[in-house]
Design a protein around this motif. Structure first.
Motif, PDB file in Angstrom:
ATOM      1  N   ALA A  63       0.750  -1.083  -0.251  1.00  5.90           N
ATOM      2  CA  ALA A  63       0.058   0.011  -0.029  1.00  5.90           C
ATOM      3  C   ALA A  63       0.857   1.276  -0.598  1.00  5.90           C
ATOM      4  O   ALA A  63       0.424   2.472   0.155  1.00  5.90           O
ATOM      5  CB  ALA A  63      -1.213  -0.189   1.311  1.00  5.90           C
ATOM      6  N   GLY A  64       1.922   1.369  -0.017  1.00  6.50           N
ATOM      7  CA  GLY A  64       2.881   2.087   0.088  1.00  6.50           C
ATOM      8  C   GLY A  64       2.895   3.005   1.144  1.00  6.50           C
ATOM      9  O   GLY A  64       3.274   4.077   1.448  1.00  6.50           O
ATOM     10  N   LYS A  65       2.330   2.499   2.509  1.00  8.11           N
ATOM     11  CA  LYS A  65       3.159   2.885   3.737  1.00  8.11           C
ATOM     12  C   LYS A  65       4.387   2.955   4.246  1.00  8.11           C
ATOM     13  O   LYS A  65       4.747   1.713   4.868  1.00  8.11           O
ATOM     14  CB  LYS A  65       2.143   2.722   4.905  1.00  8.11           C
ATOM     15  CG  LYS A  65       0.595   2.316   4.298  1.00  8.11           C
ATOM     16  CD  LYS A  65      -0.135   3.974   3.959  1.00  8.11           C
ATOM     17  CE  LYS A  65      -1.647   4.304   3.699  1.00  8.11           C
ATOM     18  NZ  LYS A  65      -2.104   5.683   3.442  1.00  8.11           N
ATOM     19  N   ASP A  66       4.739   3.895   4.956  1.00 11.14           N
ATOM     20  CA  ASP A  66       5.886   3.646   5.766  1.00 11.14           C
ATOM     21  C   ASP A  66       5.579   2.192   7.871  1.00 11.14           C
ATOM     22  O   ASP A  66       4.247   2.869   8.043  1.00 11.14           O
ATOM     23  CB  ASP A  66       6.554   4.925   6.335  1.00 11.14           C
ATOM     24  CG  ASP A  66       6.973   4.710   7.182  1.00 11.14           C
ATOM     25  OD1 ASP A  66       7.305   4.601   8.466  1.00 11.14           O
ATOM     26  OD2 ASP A  66       8.609   4.131   6.835  1.00 11.14           O
ATOM     27  N   PRO A  67       5.241   1.592   7.414  1.00  9.19           N
ATOM     28  CA  PRO A  67       4.836   0.772   8.229  1.00  9.19           C
ATOM     29  C   PRO A  67       5.447   1.562  10.324  1.00  9.19           C
ATOM     30  O   PRO A  67       4.752   1.047  10.361  1.00  9.19           O
ATOM     31  CB  PRO A  67       6.081  -1.020   8.384  1.00  9.19           C
ATOM     32  CG  PRO A  67       6.373  -0.997   7.254  1.00  9.19           C
ATOM     33  CD  PRO A  67       7.047   0.870   6.082  1.00  9.19           C
TER      34      PRO A  67
ATOM     35  N   ALA B  37       5.205   4.359  10.288  1.00 15.16           N
ATOM     36  CA  ALA B  37       4.875   5.644  10.964  1.00 15.16           C
ATOM     37  C   ALA B  37       3.248   4.951  11.366  1.00 15.16           C
ATOM     38  O   ALA B  37       2.384   5.911  11.841  1.00 15.16           O
ATOM     39  CB  ALA B  37       4.297   6.689   9.568  1.00 15.16           C
ATOM     40  N   TYR B  38       2.918   3.916  10.770  1.00 17.70           N
ATOM     41  CA  TYR B  38       1.952   3.678  10.362  1.00 17.70           C
ATOM     42  C   TYR B  38       1.245   2.587  11.551  1.00 17.70           C
ATOM     43  O   TYR B  38       0.153   3.088  12.663  1.00 17.70           O
ATOM     44  CB  TYR B  38       1.506   2.916   9.123  1.00 17.70           C
ATOM     45  CG  TYR B  38       0.122   2.025   9.027  1.00 17.70           C
ATOM     46  CD1 TYR B  38      -0.777   3.257   8.324  1.00 17.70           C
ATOM     47  CD2 TYR B  38      -0.425   0.973   9.703  1.00 17.70           C
ATOM     48  CE1 TYR B  38      -2.931   2.596   7.438  1.00 17.70           C
ATOM     49  CE2 TYR B  38      -1.920   1.375   8.929  1.00 17.70           C
ATOM     50  CZ  TYR B  38      -3.328   1.864   8.223  1.00 17.70           C
ATOM     51  OH  TYR B  38      -4.322   1.223   8.291  1.00 17.70           O
TER      52      TYR B  38
ATOM     53  N   ASN C 128       2.523   3.718  14.909  1.00 15.23           N
ATOM     54  CA  ASN C 128       3.045   4.143  15.717  1.00 15.23           C
ATOM     55  C   ASN C 128       1.537   5.376  15.903  1.00 15.23           C
ATOM     56  O   ASN C 128       0.968   5.409  16.704  1.00 15.23           O
ATOM     57  CB  ASN C 128       4.287   5.303  15.231  1.00 15.23           C
ATOM     58  CG  ASN C 128       4.235   6.412  16.434  1.00 15.23           C
ATOM     59  OD1 ASN C 128       4.232   5.497  17.432  1.00 15.23           O
ATOM     60  ND2 ASN C 128       3.967   7.424  16.011  1.00 15.23           N
ATOM     61  N   ASP C 129       0.372   5.188  14.212  1.00 15.54           N
ATOM     62  CA  ASP C 129      -0.414   6.035  14.595  1.00 15.54           C
ATOM     63  C   ASP C 129      -1.537   4.772  15.381  1.00 15.54           C
ATOM     64  O   ASP C 129      -2.550   5.563  15.715  1.00 15.54           O
ATOM     65  CB  ASP C 129      -0.619   6.368  12.625  1.00 15.54           C
ATOM     66  CG  ASP C 129       0.291   8.085  12.323  1.00 15.54           C
ATOM     67  OD1 ASP C 129       0.930   8.666  13.605  1.00 15.54           O
ATOM     68  OD2 ASP C 129       0.045   7.995  11.480  1.00 15.54           O
ATOM     69  N   LEU C 130      -1.571   3.888  14.757  1.00 16.72           N
ATOM     70  CA  LEU C 130      -2.099   3.034  15.248  1.00 16.72           C
ATOM     71  C   LEU C 130      -2.431   2.814  16.881  1.00 16.72           C
ATOM     72  O   LEU C 130      -3.886   3.128  17.317  1.00 16.72           O
ATOM     73  CB  LEU C 130      -2.237   1.805  15.016  1.00 16.72           C
ATOM     74  CG  LEU C 130      -2.252   0.799  13.942  1.00 16.72           C
ATOM     75  CD1 LEU C 130      -2.459  -0.046  13.537  1.00 16.72           C
ATOM     76  CD2 LEU C 130      -4.164   1.335  13.608  1.00 16.72           C
ATOM     77  N   LYS C 131      -1.906   3.506  17.654  1.00 13.28           N
ATOM     78  CA  LYS C 131      -2.072   3.229  19.647  1.00 13.28           C
ATOM     79  C   LYS C 131      -2.674   3.934  19.544  1.00 13.28           C
ATOM     80  O   LYS C 131      -3.216   4.098  20.841  1.00 13.28           O
ATOM     81  CB  LYS C 131      -0.431   3.878  19.355  1.00 13.28           C
ATOM     82  CG  LYS C 131      -0.009   5.127  19.625  1.00 13.28           C
ATOM     83  CD  LYS C 131       1.897   4.916  20.413  1.00 13.28           C
ATOM     84  CE  LYS C 131       1.954   6.288  20.502  1.00 13.28           C
ATOM     85  NZ  LYS C 131       2.061   6.896  19.653  1.00 13.28           N
TER      86      LYS C 131
ATOM     87  N   ASP D 187     -10.019  -4.249  12.226  1.00 11.06           N
ATOM     88  CA  ASP D 187     -10.976  -5.172  10.737  1.00 11.06           C
ATOM     89  C   ASP D 187     -11.093  -4.098   9.466  1.00 11.06           C
ATOM     90  O   ASP D 187     -10.597  -4.595   7.947  1.00 11.06           O
ATOM     91  CB  ASP D 187     -11.700  -6.293  10.574  1.00 11.06           C
ATOM     92  CG  ASP D 187     -11.523  -7.412  11.701  1.00 11.06           C
ATOM     93  OD1 ASP D 187     -10.310  -7.357  11.931  1.00 11.06           O
ATOM     94  OD2 ASP D 187     -12.488  -8.086  11.825  1.00 11.06           O
ATOM     95  N   ASP D 188     -12.071  -3.455   9.302  1.00 14.00           N
ATOM     96  CA  ASP D 188     -12.303  -2.507   8.305  1.00 14.00           C
ATOM     97  C   ASP D 188     -10.828  -1.572   8.118  1.00 14.00           C
ATOM     98  O   ASP D 188     -10.864  -1.226   7.111  1.00 14.00           O
ATOM     99  CB  ASP D 188     -13.331  -1.579   9.222  1.00 14.00           C
ATOM    100  CG  ASP D 188     -13.855  -0.380   8.968  1.00 14.00           C
ATOM    101  OD1 ASP D 188     -13.045   0.463   7.280  1.00 14.00           O
ATOM    102  OD2 ASP D 188     -15.668  -0.711   8.634  1.00 14.00           O
ATOM    103  N   LEU D 189     -10.235  -1.361   8.676  1.00 15.61           N
ATOM    104  CA  LEU D 189      -9.139  -0.277   8.190  1.00 15.61           C
ATOM    105  C   LEU D 189      -8.253  -0.773   7.721  1.00 15.61           C
ATOM    106  O   LEU D 189      -8.211  -0.232   6.707  1.00 15.61           O
ATOM    107  CB  LEU D 189      -8.946   0.064   9.525  1.00 15.61           C
ATOM    108  CG  LEU D 189      -7.306   1.203   9.885  1.00 15.61           C
ATOM    109  CD1 LEU D 189      -7.793   2.265   9.224  1.00 15.61           C
ATOM    110  CD2 LEU D 189      -6.371   1.175  11.055  1.00 15.61           C
TER     111      LEU D 189
END
Length: 373
Positions: free
Chosen positions: A40-44, A46-47, A49-52, A261-263
């Motif tokens: 998906a081209g995401k920085d793992p 950073a992604y 970290n945002d989930l927390k 799951d949705d995310l």
């Protein structure tokens, strides 16, 4: 309500954890979260970290806008309001059948197929009429036989397209004939499409929702998206009365799908082309490995699968499929699914959409084992 044992799921539950060579797996080689983020081209970092800071409350009751738009993108004529997210396709199938089928109805189900399609309506008290799929017809529905099975009490016709376990794919012209038969008696046409999405030539694979106003499509993130761990599926129908009826029943068993799951499903759907490109290569390469092995092994035969991730392989030995598969597990650590789980004999279901070396090794072990019988 009494219901028959779900044979294929009981088999998987009993043996899956102990298999050394698991050729019963039906999902395309599962993605890790890291692999999904990379595609998906995401920085793992950073992604994740945002989930927390994500608050784990109930999610969108009927699915987030991103999820609904992503699912709609898999069809030609579907809008977000035509979609109901569910706990996997297994939840979707159960919800559709238990909402729409009454004891006074009859339901026509293809065979072989996923057992939900005939055992759930049978448990409700409906009459179940079987439309047998045969190898001499490339496991496609016999249209004349189907016409002979429907009547004014036929509430639902169910198909599995692509079919599990055979890997057959109903072409559009044949499906249009099936639609015409369903329409002639006003029946719903349910198509379990969990293996739909990746065609042999890269072209769009039609859905029952594209062809019929009372067509009901069931899908999920499990098989062609390689994300079975998300436990997210869906029901799609362009008939607003069907959607309303299923939503009312859904309140009894599903508040919402999981927020994570949705995310993650929304992320995968937004980048489906990259996932499909990865998975198409796995499918096409491994399908050829399986095809070469069948053609070179004298004790087996099959109808080459046209889509999906599974094949039904027949063996030329006088041994029941359940006994054969139990011996393979206990003596070799090799796992297939017995044909008996699909009401068939002298055959096994083989999944082939994972590590090619594992596939080759498992097939070689099977060929050598057959020589000892």
């Amino acid at each position: 309500m009494k219901i028959k044992t779900f044979k294929v799921e009981q088999w998987m539950n009993e043996y899956e954890d102990d298999a050394i060579y698991n050729l019963a797996e039906t999902c395309i080689d599962s993605l890790t979260i890291g692999e999904l983020l990379e595609l998906a081209g995401k920085d793992p970092d950073a992604y994740l970290n945002d989930l927390k800071d994500l608050r784990l409350t109930y999610g969108h009751i009927y699915g987030s806008p991103d999820l609904l738009n992503g699912i709609a993108s898999l069809y030609e004529s579907v809008k977000p309001q035509d979609i109901i997210p569910t706990h996997g396709a297994i939840g979707a199938n159960n919800m559709v059948i238990t909402t729409l089928v009454e004891p006074t109805d009859n339901v026509i189900s293809v065979m072989p197929t996923y057992q939900q399609h005939y055992s759930i309506p049978e448990s409700i008290g409906a009459e179940v009429r079987i439309l047998q799929l045969r190898p001499e017809n490339a496991f496609l529905p016999d249209l004349e036989e189907l016409r002979s099975l429907v009547d004014e009490n036929t509430k639902m016709i169910t198909v599995n397209n692509p079919d599990n376990p055979t890997g057959s794919w109903i072409p559009r012209d044949v499906m249009e004939e099936v639609v015409a038969i369903a329409r002639s008696v006003g029946a719903y046409l349910v198509s379990d499409e969990v293996y739909r999405g990746i065609s042999e030539d890269g072209s769009y694979m039609h859905s029952v929702c594209d062809l019929y106003e009372k067509g009901i499509s069931v899908g999920s993130m499990s098989k062609v998206f390689s994300l079975a761990g998300l436990r997210l599926g869906w029901i799609v129908c362009r008939d607003p009365q069907v959607i309303e009826a299923i939503r009312e029943r859904r309140d009894y068993d599903t508040i919402s799908c999981g927020k994570l799951d949705d995310l993650l499903a929304s992320l995968a759907l937004a980048h489906k082309e990259k996932i499909f490109a990865r998975n198409a290569k796995i499918l096409h390469d491994n399908r050829e490995i399986l095809d070469r092995w069948v053609n070179e092994t004298e004790d087996v035969w099959y109808v080459k699968p046209q889509a999906g991730t599974t094949a039904l392989v027949y063996y030329k030995k006088d041994i029941p499929s359940y006994e054969l598969c139990e011996r393979l597990m206990k003596e070799k650590g090799l796992m297939f699914t017995p044909g008996a789980c699909f009401e068939l004999e002298n055959c096994v279901r083989i999944g082939y959409a994972f590590d090619p070396e594992l596939l080759k090794t498992g097939l070689e072990i099977f060929a050598e084992f057959l020589k000892t019988l």
